[in-house]
Design a protein around this motif. Structure first.
Motif, PDB file in Angstrom:
ATOM      1  N   ASP A 189       0.812  -1.225   0.000  1.00 54.38           N
ATOM      2  CA  ASP A 189       0.000   0.000   0.000  1.00 54.38           C
ATOM      3  C   ASP A 189       0.844   1.274   0.000  1.00 54.38           C
ATOM      4  O   ASP A 189       0.500   2.241  -0.666  1.00 54.38           O
ATOM      5  CB  ASP A 189      -0.935   0.013   1.214  1.00 54.38           C
ATOM      6  CG  ASP A 189      -1.943  -1.125   1.191  1.00 54.38           C
ATOM      7  OD1 ASP A 189      -2.050  -1.787   0.141  1.00 54.38           O
ATOM      8  OD2 ASP A 189      -2.603  -1.347   2.212  1.00 54.38           O
ATOM      9  N   ASP A 190       1.920   1.268   0.764  1.00 52.73           N
ATOM     10  CA  ASP A 190       2.706   2.486   0.910  1.00 52.73           C
ATOM     11  C   ASP A 190       3.853   2.582  -0.096  1.00 52.73           C
ATOM     12  O   ASP A 190       4.213   3.680  -0.530  1.00 52.73           O
ATOM     13  CB  ASP A 190       3.274   2.595   2.324  1.00 52.73           C
ATOM     14  CG  ASP A 190       2.188   2.678   3.387  1.00 52.73           C
ATOM     15  OD1 ASP A 190       1.021   2.912   3.023  1.00 52.73           O
ATOM     16  OD2 ASP A 190       2.508   2.503   4.574  1.00 52.73           O
ATOM     17  N   LEU A 191       4.452   1.434  -0.423  1.00 51.13           N
ATOM     18  CA  LEU A 191       5.622   1.449  -1.300  1.00 51.13           C
ATOM     19  C   LEU A 191       5.335   0.954  -2.708  1.00 51.13           C
ATOM     20  O   LEU A 191       6.215   0.998  -3.571  1.00 51.13           O
ATOM     21  CB  LEU A 191       6.757   0.615  -0.677  1.00 51.13           C
ATOM     22  CG  LEU A 191       7.229   1.066   0.711  1.00 51.13           C
ATOM     23  CD1 LEU A 191       8.333   0.154   1.226  1.00 51.13           C
ATOM     24  CD2 LEU A 191       7.709   2.509   0.666  1.00 51.13           C
ATOM     25  N   GLY A 192       4.128   0.428  -2.919  1.00 50.38           N
ATOM     26  CA  GLY A 192       3.752  -0.003  -4.258  1.00 50.38           C
ATOM     27  C   GLY A 192       4.433  -1.262  -4.742  1.00 50.38           C
ATOM     28  O   GLY A 192       4.579  -1.477  -5.953  1.00 50.38           O
ATOM     29  N   VAL A 193       4.858  -2.137  -3.814  1.00 52.21           N
ATOM     30  CA  VAL A 193       5.512  -3.396  -4.200  1.00 52.21           C
ATOM     31  C   VAL A 193       4.423  -4.460  -4.309  1.00 52.21           C
ATOM     32  O   VAL A 193       4.188  -5.246  -3.380  1.00 52.21           O
ATOM     33  CB  VAL A 193       6.597  -3.794  -3.185  1.00 52.21           C
ATOM     34  CG1 VAL A 193       7.349  -5.038  -3.673  1.00 52.21           C
ATOM     35  CG2 VAL A 193       7.567  -2.647  -2.953  1.00 52.21           C
ATOM     36  N   ASP A 194       3.743  -4.487  -5.445  1.00 50.54           N
ATOM     37  CA  ASP A 194       2.570  -5.343  -5.599  1.00 50.54           C
ATOM     38  C   ASP A 194       2.909  -6.820  -5.582  1.00 50.54           C
ATOM     39  O   ASP A 194       2.060  -7.650  -5.232  1.00 50.54           O
ATOM     40  CB  ASP A 194       1.849  -4.998  -6.908  1.00 50.54           C
ATOM     41  CG  ASP A 194       1.295  -3.579  -6.910  1.00 50.54           C
ATOM     42  OD1 ASP A 194       0.979  -3.076  -5.818  1.00 50.54           O
ATOM     43  OD2 ASP A 194       1.192  -2.974  -7.995  1.00 50.54           O
ATOM     44  N   ARG A 195       4.108  -7.195  -5.963  1.00 47.46           N
ATOM     45  CA  ARG A 195       4.456  -8.619  -6.038  1.00 47.46           C
ATOM     46  C   ARG A 195       4.919  -9.190  -4.699  1.00 47.46           C
ATOM     47  O   ARG A 195       5.261 -10.369  -4.614  1.00 47.46           O
ATOM     48  CB  ARG A 195       5.534  -8.846  -7.102  1.00 47.46           C
ATOM     49  CG  ARG A 195       6.852  -8.149  -6.831  1.00 47.46           C
ATOM     50  CD  ARG A 195       7.934  -8.640  -7.803  1.00 47.46           C
ATOM     51  NE  ARG A 195       7.532  -8.419  -9.164  1.00 47.46           N
ATOM     52  CZ  ARG A 195       7.802  -7.308  -9.869  1.00 47.46           C
ATOM     53  NH1 ARG A 195       8.460  -6.326  -9.275  1.00 47.46           N
ATOM     54  NH2 ARG A 195       7.426  -7.184 -11.109  1.00 47.46           N
ATOM     55  N   ALA A 196       4.978  -8.390  -3.668  1.00 44.56           N
ATOM     56  CA  ALA A 196       5.398  -8.894  -2.356  1.00 44.56           C
ATOM     57  C   ALA A 196       4.456  -9.995  -1.879  1.00 44.56           C
ATOM     58  O   ALA A 196       3.244  -9.930  -2.080  1.00 44.56           O
ATOM     59  CB  ALA A 196       5.421  -7.756  -1.341  1.00 44.56           C
ATOM     60  N   VAL A 197       5.021 -11.020  -1.242  1.00 47.92           N
ATOM     61  CA  VAL A 197       4.235 -12.151  -0.749  1.00 47.92           C
ATOM     62  C   VAL A 197       4.521 -12.344   0.742  1.00 47.92           C
ATOM     63  O   VAL A 197       5.585 -11.987   1.247  1.00 47.92           O
ATOM     64  CB  VAL A 197       4.548 -13.449  -1.517  1.00 47.92           C
ATOM     65  CG1 VAL A 197       4.170 -13.312  -2.986  1.00 47.92           C
ATOM     66  CG2 VAL A 197       6.015 -13.832  -1.377  1.00 47.92           C
ATOM     67  N   LEU A 198       3.563 -12.933   1.422  1.00 53.15           N
ATOM     68  CA  LEU A 198       3.687 -13.205   2.856  1.00 53.15           C
ATOM     69  C   LEU A 198       4.282 -14.585   3.057  1.00 53.15           C
ATOM     70  O   LEU A 198       3.738 -15.586   2.587  1.00 53.15           O
ATOM     71  CB  LEU A 198       2.309 -13.113   3.517  1.00 53.15           C
ATOM     72  CG  LEU A 198       2.252 -13.343   5.021  1.00 53.15           C
ATOM     73  CD1 LEU A 198       3.111 -12.333   5.768  1.00 53.15           C
ATOM     74  CD2 LEU A 198       0.801 -13.266   5.507  1.00 53.15           C
ATOM     75  N   ALA A 199       5.394 -14.650   3.756  1.00 51.21           N
ATOM     76  CA  ALA A 199       6.029 -15.932   4.070  1.00 51.21           C
ATOM     77  C   ALA A 199       6.029 -16.101   5.590  1.00 51.21           C
ATOM     78  O   ALA A 199       4.978 -16.057   6.224  1.00 51.21           O
ATOM     79  CB  ALA A 199       7.440 -15.971   3.495  1.00 51.21           C
TER      80      ALA A 199
END
Length: 250
Positions: A21-31
């Motif tokens: 939301d803040d940095l626009g890293v849409d591909r980030a995933v939760l591990a």
């Protein structure tokens, strides 16, 4: 920089929200924390091993409170010592002064894990039946060792976020710092609980998926077994050497 990365993973839902939301890293995933990926061979099942120790891992936030926090930790250590051998565990240099004070106050032995290495640190946790921790990796190591846990944290702290997200079986054991300071030691220790194995297994599974996710992002072939064998060999080699693997501070 992060938006250009082929793969980004985080260990916390709050971090994921910030990245997206803040940095626009849409591909980030939760591990999950990478420590959960070490369990199959750093924390092997030890059938019939006596769990005689209680480990106490103080944290720098309580150290900043001063004498009141010292008294609360000392009372808890003495109460634990009525039924178990208590070891104070220093996970990071930030806690050195606090741990030294508590060892002097209570006479409990002090184990300094900085420089001891992950494999040799795991040997200590495998001997423990109870872990009281104000440190995130004290929680992770205790979870992997199947200990009764009493996590001491602040509102919104890293331990609290992990428990609320992925470890509901420990919700009753989660101890805010103000309660830790005000309640009696016996009352606090009565809250300690073991995690449900399925919750820990789910966190382990998230980490074990990472090599495949990274390989897919880079267009290569997943090599999970090769990757984990290499990490294991490195840890064992370091654990046998003089320097060891520097303990992870949290």
């Amino acid at each position: 920089m992060l938006r250009q990365a082929a793969h980004v993973s985080v260990r916390d839902p709050g971090d994921l929200q910030v990245l997206r939301d803040d940095l626009g890293v849409d591909r980030a995933v939760l591990a999950a924390d990478l420590g959960f990926g070490l369990a199959p061979w750093v924390w092997p099942a030890a059938a019939g091993q006596a769990r005689q120790l209680a480990l106490v891992i103080p944290g720098v936030l309580s150290a900043r409170i001063g004498a009141e926090a010292d008294a609360a930790w000392a009372g808890l250590i003495r109460t634990l010592g009525q039924g178990q051998e208590v070891v104070i565990v220093q996970h990071t240099e930030d806690d050195r002064a606090l741990c030294a004070r508590l060892a002097a106050l209570t006479g409990a032995p002090l184990e300094v894990l900085t420089g001891r290495g992950v494999v040799r640190s795991a040997e200590l946790y495998r001997q423990a039946g109870t872990v009281v921790t104000a440190r995130y990796h004290g929680l992770v190591f205790g979870l992997l060792s199947g200990c009764r846990m009493l996590p001491v944290t602040t509102p919104g702290g890293k331990q609290g976020r992990l428990i609320r997200w992925a470890l509901p079986s420990l919700s009753g054991a989660l101890t805010p710092l103000d309660r830790f300071l005000d309640a009696g030691a016996a009352e606090l220790l009565a809250q300690a609980a073991r995690p449900h194995p399925s919750e820990v297994a789910a966190l382990q599974g998230r980490v074990m998926e990472l090599p495949g996710q990274l390989a897919a992002a880079l267009g290569g072939r997943p090599q999970l077994e090769t990757t984990m064998q290499a990490i294991r060999a490195s840890l064992v080699a370091e654990g046998e050497g003089e320097a060891g693997v520097e303990a992870i501070a949290a």
